[in-house]
Design an enzyme around this catalytic site. Sequence first.
Site, PDB file in Angstrom:
ATOM      1  N   TYR A 159       0.837  -1.201   0.000  1.00  0.00           N
ATOM      2  CA  TYR A 159       0.000   0.000   0.000  1.00  0.00           C
ATOM      3  C   TYR A 159       0.864   1.240   0.000  1.00  0.00           C
ATOM      4  O   TYR A 159       1.893   1.302   0.679  1.00  0.00           O
ATOM      5  CB  TYR A 159      -0.895   0.009   1.246  1.00  0.00           C
ATOM      6  CG  TYR A 159      -1.677   1.296   1.430  1.00  0.00           C
ATOM      7  CD1 TYR A 159      -2.766   1.594   0.615  1.00  0.00           C
ATOM      8  CD2 TYR A 159      -1.326   2.211   2.425  1.00  0.00           C
ATOM      9  CE1 TYR A 159      -3.482   2.772   0.778  1.00  0.00           C
ATOM     10  CE2 TYR A 159      -2.041   3.390   2.599  1.00  0.00           C
ATOM     11  CZ  TYR A 159      -3.118   3.662   1.772  1.00  0.00           C
ATOM     12  OH  TYR A 159      -3.828   4.829   1.930  1.00  0.00           O
ATOM     13  N   CYS A 204       2.750  -7.615   1.300  1.00  0.00           N
ATOM     14  CA  CYS A 204       3.884  -8.389   0.777  1.00  0.00           C
ATOM     15  C   CYS A 204       3.641  -9.899   0.897  1.00  0.00           C
ATOM     16  O   CYS A 204       4.589 -10.685   0.861  1.00  0.00           O
ATOM     17  CB  CYS A 204       5.185  -8.003   1.474  1.00  0.00           C
ATOM     18  SG  CYS A 204       5.581  -6.239   1.337  1.00  0.00           S
TER      19      CYS A 204
END
Length: 230
Positions: free
Chosen positions: A82, A182
Amino acid sequence: MNFLHTDWLSRLDYGEAWDLQKKLIQEIDREERNDTLLLLEHTPTYTIGSDRHPEHLLYGKEELARRGIALYEIDRGGDITYHGPGQLVGYPLLYLDAVGLDLHAYLRKLEEAIIKLLADFGIVGGRKQEYTGVWVGDLKIAAIGVKFNKARTRRGFVTSHGFALNVKKDVEQEGFQGIIPCGIDEYGVTSIETLTGSEINVEEIGRRIVPYFTEVFGYSIPIAAETLSS
């Protein structure tokens, strides 16, 4: 002398910043521009890197639209992350000569500059052996994802993309709740404000990381910023 150009771009749409990176990469390749470090914030955005795990995005298209979060599939390494207000994003666009090139060492240097910056605030940043990025205990404070673009006019590569450092505490809830950051679901994220209990300005963090970046990468005093456009 080995000079670095730095520029604070304030808040920028992700697509606009990506186009600017591509333009400057070509200029650096042709030796028309010094190595450059772009520092900025993004409007709310999810980016999916070359690992391509769309299942790590927890929101559908309607929810993304409702929340005003853009989505890009991009050419950096790594999974989903993000970018948004309250986060310092750094894009180092650096020429790396092919002779003795160590791509992993480049990633470690990015981490080292951030770790040195965090120490100014009494934060002990570190690494996890199996993951890229900077961590404080089991909480991730900075994500790193890069691309090495093969130079066309000389032997080597020009780097693009870079790091995202969580500064404001709001960033932890604004966007990370909609993804598995991730692809790592066993650990959470944190920010400088959360760890210090103090209000921190993102642009100030951008200013303060420049000396550590130039120290770690061996640059001379940065060249004064100029206005950039894509």
